[in-house]
Design a protein around this motif. Structure first.
Motif, PDB file in Angstrom:
ATOM      1  N   PRO A  54     -26.782 -14.943 -18.604  1.00 39.90           N
ATOM      2  CA  PRO A  54     -27.905 -14.966 -17.657  1.00 39.90           C
ATOM      3  C   PRO A  54     -29.218 -15.377 -18.294  1.00 39.90           C
ATOM      4  CG  PRO A  54     -27.408 -12.710 -18.279  1.00 39.90           C
ATOM      5  CD  PRO A  54     -26.321 -13.561 -18.877  1.00 39.90           C
ATOM      6  N   GLY A  55     -30.080 -15.925 -17.449  1.00 40.11           N
ATOM      7  CA  GLY A  55     -31.418 -16.269 -17.890  1.00 40.11           C
ATOM      8  C   GLY A  55     -32.364 -15.091 -17.764  1.00 40.11           C
ATOM      9  N   PHE A  56     -33.645 -15.384 -17.816  1.00 38.30           N
ATOM     10  CA  PHE A  56     -34.674 -14.344 -17.798  1.00 38.30           C
ATOM     11  C   PHE A  56     -35.697 -14.659 -16.713  1.00 38.30           C
ATOM     12  CE2 PHE A  56     -32.916 -14.650 -22.018  1.00 38.30           C
ATOM     13  CZ  PHE A  56     -32.744 -13.341 -22.418  1.00 38.30           C
ATOM     14  N   LYS A  57     -36.149 -13.626 -16.010  1.00 37.27           N
ATOM     15  CA  LYS A  57     -37.156 -13.811 -14.980  1.00 37.27           C
ATOM     16  C   LYS A  57     -38.534 -13.861 -15.627  1.00 37.27           C
ATOM     17  CE  LYS A  57     -34.605 -11.624 -11.192  1.00 37.27           C
ATOM     18  NZ  LYS A  57     -34.601 -10.549 -10.157  1.00 37.27           N
ATOM     19  N   VAL A  58     -39.180 -15.017 -15.504  1.00 39.02           N
ATOM     20  CA  VAL A  58     -40.526 -15.196 -16.045  1.00 39.02           C
ATOM     21  C   VAL A  58     -41.366 -15.942 -15.009  1.00 39.02           C
ATOM     22  CG1 VAL A  58     -39.798 -15.207 -18.467  1.00 39.02           C
ATOM     23  CG2 VAL A  58     -39.879 -17.366 -17.188  1.00 39.02           C
ATOM     24  N   ALA A  59     -42.667 -15.932 -15.185  1.00 34.35           N
ATOM     25  CA  ALA A  59     -43.571 -16.682 -14.312  1.00 34.35           C
ATOM     26  C   ALA A  59     -43.742 -18.080 -14.878  1.00 34.35           C
ATOM     27  CB  ALA A  59     -44.911 -15.966 -14.213  1.00 34.35           C
ATOM     28  N   ALA A  60     -42.992 -19.044 -14.332  1.00 35.37           N
ATOM     29  CA  ALA A  60     -43.000 -20.410 -14.859  1.00 35.37           C
ATOM     30  C   ALA A  60     -44.266 -21.149 -14.440  1.00 35.37           C
ATOM     31  CB  ALA A  60     -41.775 -21.160 -14.365  1.00 35.37           C
ATOM     32  N   VAL A  61     -44.866 -21.859 -15.390  1.00 36.53           N
ATOM     33  CA  VAL A  61     -46.016 -22.706 -15.085  1.00 36.53           C
ATOM     34  C   VAL A  61     -45.719 -24.174 -15.353  1.00 36.53           C
ATOM     35  CG1 VAL A  61     -47.672 -20.857 -15.539  1.00 36.53           C
ATOM     36  CG2 VAL A  61     -47.037 -22.427 -17.392  1.00 36.53           C
ATOM     37  N   ASP A  98     -34.048  -5.038 -21.842  1.00 38.28           N
ATOM     38  CA  ASP A  98     -33.234  -3.825 -21.848  1.00 38.28           C
ATOM     39  C   ASP A  98     -31.925  -3.972 -21.082  1.00 38.28           C
ATOM     40  OD1 ASP A  98     -34.205  -3.993 -19.299  1.00 38.28           O
ATOM     41  OD2 ASP A  98     -35.194  -2.028 -19.290  1.00 38.28           O
ATOM     42  N   ARG A  99     -31.504  -5.205 -20.789  1.00 40.23           N
ATOM     43  CA  ARG A  99     -30.237  -5.363 -20.080  1.00 40.23           C
ATOM     44  C   ARG A  99     -29.069  -5.042 -20.999  1.00 40.23           C
ATOM     45  NH1 ARG A  99     -30.727 -11.372 -17.969  1.00 40.23           N
ATOM     46  NH2 ARG A  99     -31.432 -11.556 -20.103  1.00 40.23           N
ATOM     47  N   PRO A 100     -27.974  -4.493 -20.454  1.00 42.33           N
ATOM     48  CA  PRO A 100     -26.787  -4.225 -21.272  1.00 42.33           C
ATOM     49  C   PRO A 100     -26.212  -5.516 -21.840  1.00 42.33           C
ATOM     50  CG  PRO A 100     -26.635  -3.127 -19.140  1.00 42.33           C
ATOM     51  CD  PRO A 100     -27.797  -4.057 -19.060  1.00 42.33           C
ATOM     52  N   THR A 101     -25.585  -5.425 -22.980  1.00 41.35           N
ATOM     53  CA  THR A 101     -24.946  -6.577 -23.591  1.00 41.35           C
ATOM     54  C   THR A 101     -23.457  -6.358 -23.690  1.00 41.35           C
ATOM     55  OG1 THR A 101     -25.243  -5.674 -25.814  1.00 41.35           O
ATOM     56  CG2 THR A 101     -26.994  -7.075 -24.968  1.00 41.35           C
ATOM     57  N   THR A 102     -22.729  -7.467 -23.854  1.00 34.56           N
ATOM     58  CA  THR A 102     -21.299  -7.403 -24.096  1.00 34.56           C
ATOM     59  C   THR A 102     -21.057  -7.673 -25.568  1.00 34.56           C
ATOM     60  OG1 THR A 102     -20.914  -9.747 -23.757  1.00 34.56           O
ATOM     61  CG2 THR A 102     -20.934  -8.359 -21.793  1.00 34.56           C
ATOM     62  N   ALA A 103     -19.818  -7.628 -25.965  1.00 35.99           N
ATOM     63  CA  ALA A 103     -19.484  -7.893 -27.368  1.00 35.99           C
ATOM     64  C   ALA A 103     -19.824  -9.315 -27.756  1.00 35.99           C
ATOM     65  CB  ALA A 103     -17.990  -7.650 -27.606  1.00 35.99           C
ATOM     66  N   HIS A 104     -19.871 -10.226 -26.764  1.00 42.72           N
ATOM     67  CA  HIS A 104     -20.109 -11.636 -27.064  1.00 42.72           C
ATOM     68  C   HIS A 104     -21.516 -12.080 -26.741  1.00 42.72           C
ATOM     69  CE1 HIS A 104     -15.974 -12.404 -28.052  1.00 42.72           C
ATOM     70  NE2 HIS A 104     -15.587 -11.895 -26.918  1.00 42.72           N
ATOM     71  N   GLY A 105     -22.349 -11.226 -26.177  1.00 37.42           N
ATOM     72  CA  GLY A 105     -23.690 -11.657 -25.826  1.00 37.42           C
ATOM     73  C   GLY A 105     -24.230 -10.843 -24.678  1.00 37.42           C
ATOM     74  N   ARG A 106     -24.934 -11.471 -23.760  1.00 37.59           N
ATOM     75  CA  ARG A 106     -25.579 -10.724 -22.711  1.00 37.59           C
ATOM     76  C   ARG A 106     -24.673 -10.553 -21.501  1.00 37.59           C
ATOM     77  NH1 ARG A 106     -30.056  -9.136 -24.201  1.00 37.59           N
ATOM     78  NH2 ARG A 106     -30.944 -10.038 -26.062  1.00 37.59           N
ATOM     79  N   LYS A 107     -24.994  -9.538 -20.738  1.00 36.68           N
ATOM     80  CA  LYS A 107     -24.179  -9.181 -19.582  1.00 36.68           C
ATOM     81  C   LYS A 107     -24.003 -10.375 -18.653  1.00 36.68           C
ATOM     82  CE  LYS A 107     -24.083  -5.805 -15.811  1.00 36.68           C
ATOM     83  NZ  LYS A 107     -24.855  -4.772 -15.115  1.00 36.68           N
ATOM     84  N   GLN A 108     -22.799 -10.503 -18.082  1.00 39.14           N
ATOM     85  CA  GLN A 108     -22.503 -11.626 -17.217  1.00 39.14           C
ATOM     86  C   GLN A 108     -23.063 -11.352 -15.816  1.00 39.14           C
ATOM     87  OE1 GLN A 108     -18.521 -13.192 -17.386  1.00 39.14           O
ATOM     88  NE2 GLN A 108     -18.148 -12.244 -19.361  1.00 39.14           N
ATOM     89  N   GLU A 109     -24.329 -11.754 -15.606  1.00 40.88           N
ATOM     90  CA  GLU A 109     -24.984 -11.486 -14.329  1.00 40.88           C
ATOM     91  C   GLU A 109     -25.364 -12.756 -13.592  1.00 40.88           C
ATOM     92  OE1 GLU A 109     -28.300  -9.302 -15.696  1.00 40.88           O
ATOM     93  OE2 GLU A 109     -27.262  -7.407 -15.834  1.00 40.88           O
ATOM     94  N   ALA A 110     -25.381 -13.874 -14.290  1.00 40.35           N
ATOM     95  CA  ALA A 110     -25.902 -15.101 -13.685  1.00 40.35           C
ATOM     96  C   ALA A 110     -24.978 -15.611 -12.600  1.00 40.35           C
ATOM     97  CB  ALA A 110     -26.090 -16.172 -14.754  1.00 40.35           C
ATOM     98  N   HIS A 111     -25.562 -16.272 -11.599  1.00 39.11           N
ATOM     99  CA  HIS A 111     -24.795 -16.902 -10.525  1.00 39.11           C
ATOM    100  C   HIS A 111     -25.032 -18.403 -10.588  1.00 39.11           C
ATOM    101  CE1 HIS A 111     -23.837 -12.986  -8.829  1.00 39.11           C
ATOM    102  NE2 HIS A 111     -25.099 -12.666  -9.013  1.00 39.11           N
ATOM    103  N   PHE A 112     -23.950 -19.170 -10.590  1.00 35.73           N
ATOM    104  CA  PHE A 112     -24.055 -20.620 -10.729  1.00 35.73           C
ATOM    105  C   PHE A 112     -23.608 -21.306  -9.451  1.00 35.73           C
ATOM    106  CE2 PHE A 112     -23.925 -19.000 -14.943  1.00 35.73           C
ATOM    107  CZ  PHE A 112     -24.687 -19.858 -15.698  1.00 35.73           C
TER     108      PHE A 112
END
Length: 324
Positions: free
Chosen positions: A243-250, A310-324
């Motif tokens: 997953p990506g990160f929620k930021v204020a894009a300019v 502070d998102r949970p992580t998996t053994a291989h990286g970050r939690k699988q939350e992204a939607h494609f």
């Protein structure tokens, strides 16, 4: 970290105009700001350099004000230029219009970066530990595609080769594209580019086809999905949505370049692919909070940003939350 990133691509001068919205046909807009900056492949090289990788440019720069501007920008970032200036042509340029929603529209004019020969590339030599990168822009130019494809095919097998097809993938002759994909160790593309190469479908199916039908010797493919993050599939069949990160894009200009540069830099120092993808997502997220295409963060800035997630992580990286 050993070795370098050897970038065999194109760099141009960007003329960046900030506007509230694109003008309608036949109308005119007044920009709120203007800047002249180094662009094209420079953005990816900056991302790799600022995250700790030594970088060398093996493409073509011109003779003239644009080429001089780019050489100065390279020197300021510690990027070595491996080839002499092309004597009869200046480097190209790109007009970038950044609208109020942080999206961008481009109009480019190719210059010396669009003319490559095996002779001009003779000074470009790779060594064990180096990584090589090329983009679809250089393969889209009639005057550079054949020499670049020939050069890529002669790379020693132990040299990792990373390829980004870019939005001009449809302008690359399929025979040339197939040759380059067949040599790729890693393919990084966005969702539209992936579908252009492998056909439509869900991201898992497209990634699988990219590996099985187009990049048979690759270690993996990474499909970028902007703010949603990316999807990574490895040659052994393991896959993960990162997953990506929620930021204020300019300003989203250069975000994909930043992602690729940070990803390659992480891989080069032994970071596992899924973790490297999360690192690259963070780099891209930080870059869109800043104006300019070459707004890549440093490794320390990325590490600080990740330490506050502070998102949970998996053994291989970050939690699988992204939607494609």
């Amino acid at each position: 970290m050993s070795g370098r990133l050897v970038h065999i691509g194109s760099a141009v001068v960007d003329y960046v105009y900030r506007i509230d919205a694109l003008p309608a046909p036949g109308t005119e807009k007044t920009a709120s700001s203007f800047a002249q900056v180094a662009g094209g492949g420079f953005n990816m090289m900056v991302a790799a350099s600022r995250t700790g990788m030594k970088v060398a440019f093996g493409g073509q720069l011109g003779s003239g004000p644009n080429g001089d501007f780019l050489r100065a920008a390279f020197a300021a970032e510690g990027i070595e230029t491996l080839t002499p200036a092309f004597p009869v042509m200046d480097s190209g340029n790109c007009v970038a219009m950044i609208s109020g929603d942080a999206e961008r529209t481009f109009v480019s004019w190719p210059g010396a970066e669009s003319v490559l020969s095996l002779g001009t590339m003779a000074p470009v030599r790779v060594a064990p530990g180096d990584w090589v990168f090329a983009s679809g822009y250089t393969l889209s130019y009639v005057g550079s595609r054949d020499a670049l494809a020939d050069w890529i095919e002669t790379l020693p097998a132990e040299i990792p080769f990373v390829f980004d097809p870019t939005p001009v993938v449809s302008e690359i002759p399929r025979a040339i594209l197939d040759r380059v994909l067949a040599r790729a160790s890693w393919l990084s593309c966005n969702t539209m580019e992936a579908a252009e190469i492998a056909g439509s479908g869900d991201v898992e199916a497209i990634a699988a086809r990219l590996l099985s039908n187009h990049c048979p010797t690759a270690e993996g493919v990474i499909i970028r999905a902007g703010a949603e993050g990316c999807f990574v599939r490895l040659a052994d069949g393991t896959a993960q949505a990162v997953p990506g990160f929620k930021v204020a894009a300019v300003d989203t200009n250069g975000a994909g370049d930043t992602h690729i540069g940070a990803f390659v830099s992480a891989l080069s120092r032994g970071v596992p692919p899924f973790e490297a993808a999360g690192y690259a997502n963070a780099a891209a997220a930080l870059s869109v909070t800043r104006h300019g295409g070459s707004s890549a963060p440093t490794d320390q800035e990325i590490q600080t940003f990740l330490s506050h997630d502070d998102r949970p992580t998996t053994a291989h990286g970050r939690k699988q939350e992204a939607h494609f």
